[in-house]
Design a protein around this motif. Structure first.
Motif, short mmCIF file in Angstrom:
data_model
loop_
_atom_site.label_atom_id
_atom_site.label_comp_id
_atom_site.label_asym_id
_atom_site.label_seq_id
_atom_site.Cartn_x
_atom_site.Cartn_y
_atom_site.Cartn_z
N UNK A 217 0.85 -1.19 0.00
CA UNK A 217 0.00 0.00 0.00
C UNK A 217 0.89 1.24 0.00
N UNK A 218 0.61 2.18 -0.92
CA UNK A 218 1.50 3.34 -1.06
C UNK A 218 1.38 4.32 0.11
N UNK A 219 2.47 4.95 0.42
CA UNK A 219 2.45 5.99 1.44
C UNK A 219 1.86 7.28 0.88
N UNK A 220 1.61 8.19 1.80
CA UNK A 220 1.02 9.46 1.40
C UNK A 220 1.78 10.14 0.26
N UNK A 221 3.09 10.21 0.38
CA UNK A 221 3.89 10.92 -0.63
C UNK A 221 3.72 10.28 -2.01
N UNK A 222 3.69 8.96 -2.03
CA UNK A 222 3.53 8.28 -3.32
C UNK A 222 2.13 8.51 -3.88
N UNK A 223 1.16 8.46 -3.00
CA UNK A 223 -0.22 8.70 -3.47
C UNK A 223 -0.34 10.10 -4.06
N UNK A 224 0.27 11.07 -3.37
CA UNK A 224 0.19 12.43 -3.87
C UNK A 224 0.94 12.57 -5.20
N UNK A 225 2.09 11.93 -5.29
CA UNK A 225 2.87 12.01 -6.54
C UNK A 225 2.07 11.43 -7.71
N UNK B 88 -6.27 16.43 -0.01
CA UNK B 88 -7.46 15.81 0.60
C UNK B 88 -7.68 14.39 0.07
N UNK B 89 -7.57 14.26 -1.25
CA UNK B 89 -7.81 12.95 -1.87
C UNK B 89 -6.72 11.96 -1.44
N UNK B 90 -5.48 12.43 -1.45
CA UNK B 90 -4.37 11.53 -1.09
C UNK B 90 -4.46 11.11 0.38
N UNK B 91 -4.97 12.01 1.22
CA UNK B 91 -5.14 11.64 2.63
C UNK B 91 -6.30 10.68 2.80
N UNK B 92 -7.33 10.89 1.99
CA UNK B 92 -8.59 10.17 2.23
C UNK B 92 -8.64 8.77 1.63
N UNK B 93 -7.91 8.54 0.54
CA UNK B 93 -7.98 7.24 -0.12
C UNK B 93 -6.60 6.61 -0.07
N UNK B 94 -6.50 5.53 0.68
CA UNK B 94 -5.15 5.08 1.02
C UNK B 94 -4.77 3.72 0.47
N UNK B 95 -5.75 2.91 0.13
CA UNK B 95 -5.39 1.51 -0.12
C UNK B 95 -5.58 1.06 -1.56
N UNK B 96 -6.01 1.94 -2.44
CA UNK B 96 -6.28 1.49 -3.80
C UNK B 96 -6.04 2.65 -4.77
N UNK B 97 -5.07 2.48 -5.65
CA UNK B 97 -4.70 3.58 -6.54
C UNK B 97 -5.75 3.79 -7.63
N UNK B 98 -6.41 2.70 -7.99
CA UNK B 98 -7.47 2.87 -8.97
C UNK B 98 -8.54 3.81 -8.41
N UNK B 99 -8.89 3.60 -7.15
CA UNK B 99 -9.89 4.47 -6.52
C UNK B 99 -9.37 5.89 -6.35
N UNK C 116 -19.34 9.17 -1.72
CA UNK C 116 -18.81 7.95 -2.28
C UNK C 116 -17.66 7.38 -1.49
N UNK C 117 -16.75 8.24 -1.11
CA UNK C 117 -15.53 7.71 -0.52
C UNK C 117 -15.44 7.94 0.99
N UNK C 118 -16.48 8.56 1.51
CA UNK C 118 -16.45 8.73 2.95
C UNK C 118 -15.19 9.46 3.39
N UNK C 119 -14.89 10.51 2.60
CA UNK C 119 -13.71 11.30 2.94
C UNK C 119 -14.06 12.26 4.05
N UNK C 120 -13.33 12.22 5.10
CA UNK C 120 -13.56 13.16 6.19
C UNK C 120 -12.56 14.28 6.05
N UNK C 121 -12.82 15.34 6.76
CA UNK C 121 -11.84 16.41 6.76
C UNK C 121 -10.52 15.77 7.18
N UNK C 122 -9.50 15.99 6.38
CA UNK C 122 -8.25 15.30 6.64
C UNK C 122 -7.65 15.78 7.96
N UNK C 123 -6.99 14.88 8.59
CA UNK C 123 -6.30 15.20 9.83
C UNK C 123 -5.21 16.23 9.54
N UNK C 124 -5.03 17.13 10.47
CA UNK C 124 -3.94 18.09 10.30
C UNK C 124 -2.65 17.45 10.83
#
Ligand code: ADP
Ligand code: MG
Length: 434
Positions: free
Chosen positions: A261-269, A293-304, A335-343
């Motif tokens: 599972x990619x880390x935050x930095x990879x997801x953002x990249x 926000x998206x990179x924080x909220x969706x962590x386990x699937x790059x397709x999503x 859809x993704x149940x994104x919450x306000x990202x943690x600071x």
């Protein structure tokens, strides 16, 4: 459909065409073409012929007759694409792939480092030291992307190598239909002619006994001939279930490389890359905050992860709205149940860097110029104010400075704010953006 089947069916198409446009024309314009392959993605039958431009324009005049005849024979209308014989072989090979899935577009991260490195090694050196290369990982984490990148790279660098890419489902279906059309030999010859055999999602072969046996034989033939095999799977060989032990040990006998599972930095990249491909300005702070926000909220699937971004982009285009953090949130919450990202200190660092036109790396660095040191102090101050992270933890986000530096920066900004109105405004503005 095998080539032999395609040829047979094509004869039927010619018969039907002879009825609708007369036999002489069929002989003049259609006979010289030989069908090589069906390309389902745009419903095209690929035809080989010298002087392809001439024949293409000829057959195009009968496009609607071709559609009717192919529909009668194949159950679905097709158009014809005529290519020259010489160029065809390689084009056929490359045609199996999604042009977006190359090494160039693959973002390397800690989660996929080994799989990426091994894939590059196999593709570049084309040695069979690591045979098979077995890439495994959860859904949507980049297995198909990588295995296709290998194939496209090899075709480009070594046009003479025969590369075959299939999903194990396609392999199964082709095998079954070759049995019913009595063309099993064609099927075998095809797969055993490969220099590089890429099979995606091998887990789907489990439980289909005859196909497994056929695959095992193909595998051995290629393996013994020192041809490279690459497999992907969502499970480790030993967890694949009902497979012959000898096949499991073959799978495990090469190189197993996992994708995690990619880390935050990879997801953002990955999101940033995707956004720039779509011509979205990722330097825009509002866009950057939305991507965060998206990179924080969706962590386990790059397709999503990608489809969440695509969804935001689509809506923003439709509604003519700018992409911001709030807008993204409003589009995605259901859809993704994104919450306000943690600071987090990471996020604070990014927002502060954005605000001052520097990079998060500058903030971490040892640079002491005021343009960098001042934003750094603000970021440290906010990290202490806005998160529950310990001093050690905060320090780890700021180039591992020692605790006294963290304490000092916090105190200094707090004191400065008491008399400096501008500073107060800056800090408030940044707080809002968090
Ligand atoms: P899998 O086959 O493991 O289910 P895919 O290869 O289909 O996953 O990946 C899903 C999507 O995520 C694809 O669009 C792919 O391009 C993208 N993707 C996955 N990993 C990466 C990566 N490291 N860099 C860029 N894109 C990636
Ligand atoms: Mg896949």
């Amino acid at each position: 459909m095998t080539k032999a089947e395609l040829k047979k069916n094509w004869e039927k198409v010619l018969e039907l065409l002879a009825e609708s446009i007369n036999r002489n024309r069929v002989d003049a314009f259609f006979r010289p073409l030989s069908p090589s392959r069906i390309r389902e993605k745009d419903s095209v039958i690929m035809m080989n012929c010298g002087n392809s431009a001439f024949f293409q324009s000829s057959v195009d005049r009968y496009a609607s007759d071709v559609e009717k005849a192919t529909e009668a024979v194949f159950g679905k209308p097709y158009s014809l694409l005529v290519t020259d014989k010489e160029s065809d072989e390689n084009e056929l090979d490359i045609d199996q792939f999604d042009p977006r899935y190359t090494f160039d577009t693959f973002v390397a991260g800690d989660n996929n480092r080994l799989a990426y490195a091994m894939s590059m090694t196999v593709a570049e050196r084309f040695d069979i030291k690591h045979n098979p290369l077995f890439i495994y990982g959860g859904s949507g984490l980049g297995k198909t992307h990588l295995i296709q990148a290998i194939g496209q790279y090899v075709i480009k660098e070594n046009p003479r190598k025969k590369v075959i890419y299939v999903s194990s489902e396609t392999f199964t279906n082709e095998y079954i239909s070759s049995i019913s059309s009595r063309t099993v030999d064609d099927f075998r010859n095809k797969y055993r002619s490969a220099d590089l055999l890429l099979i995606d999602d091998i887990q789907f072969i489990v439980g289909k006994q005859e196909t497994v046996t056929e695959f095992f034989n193909t595998f051995n033939a290629l393996y013994n001939a020192k041809k490279q095999i690459v497999l992907t799977s969502d499970k480790l060989p030993k967890d694949l279930g009902d497979l012959p032990e000898r096949l499991v040990s073959r799978f495990a006998g090469g190189m197993i490389a996992d994708i995690g599972i990619p880390e935050y930095e990879t997801r953002l990249a990955i999101l940033k890359r995707k956004a720039s491909v779509e011509d979205v300005d990722t330097d825009d702070p509002d866009v950057a905050a939305a991507l965060d926000l998206i990179a924080q909220g969706i962590q386990t699937n790059i397709r999503e992860l990608e489809s969440a971004f695509t969804r935001v982009l689509t809506f923003s285009n439709l509604e003519g709205k700018k992409i911001t953090r709030d807008y993204a949130k409003s589009i995605l919450t259901d859809i993704y149940n994104i919450k306000a990202a943690e600071i987090t200190p990471q996020r604070i660092k990014e927002v502060v860097a954005d605000h001052f036109g520097i990079t998060p790396e500058d903030i971490e660095s040892s640079k002491r110029s005021r343009e960098i040191a001042y934003p750094r102090q603000i970021a440290i101050y906010l990290s202490k104010e806005k998160t529950n992270y310990s001093l050690e933890k905060i320090a780890s986000f700021f180039g591992n400075r020692n605790h006294t530096t963290i304490m000092y920066s916090h105190k200094k900004v707090r004191e400065d704010m008491e008399r400096d109105r501008d500073l107060r405004e800056v800090v408030e503005k940044i707080e809002e953006m968090l």
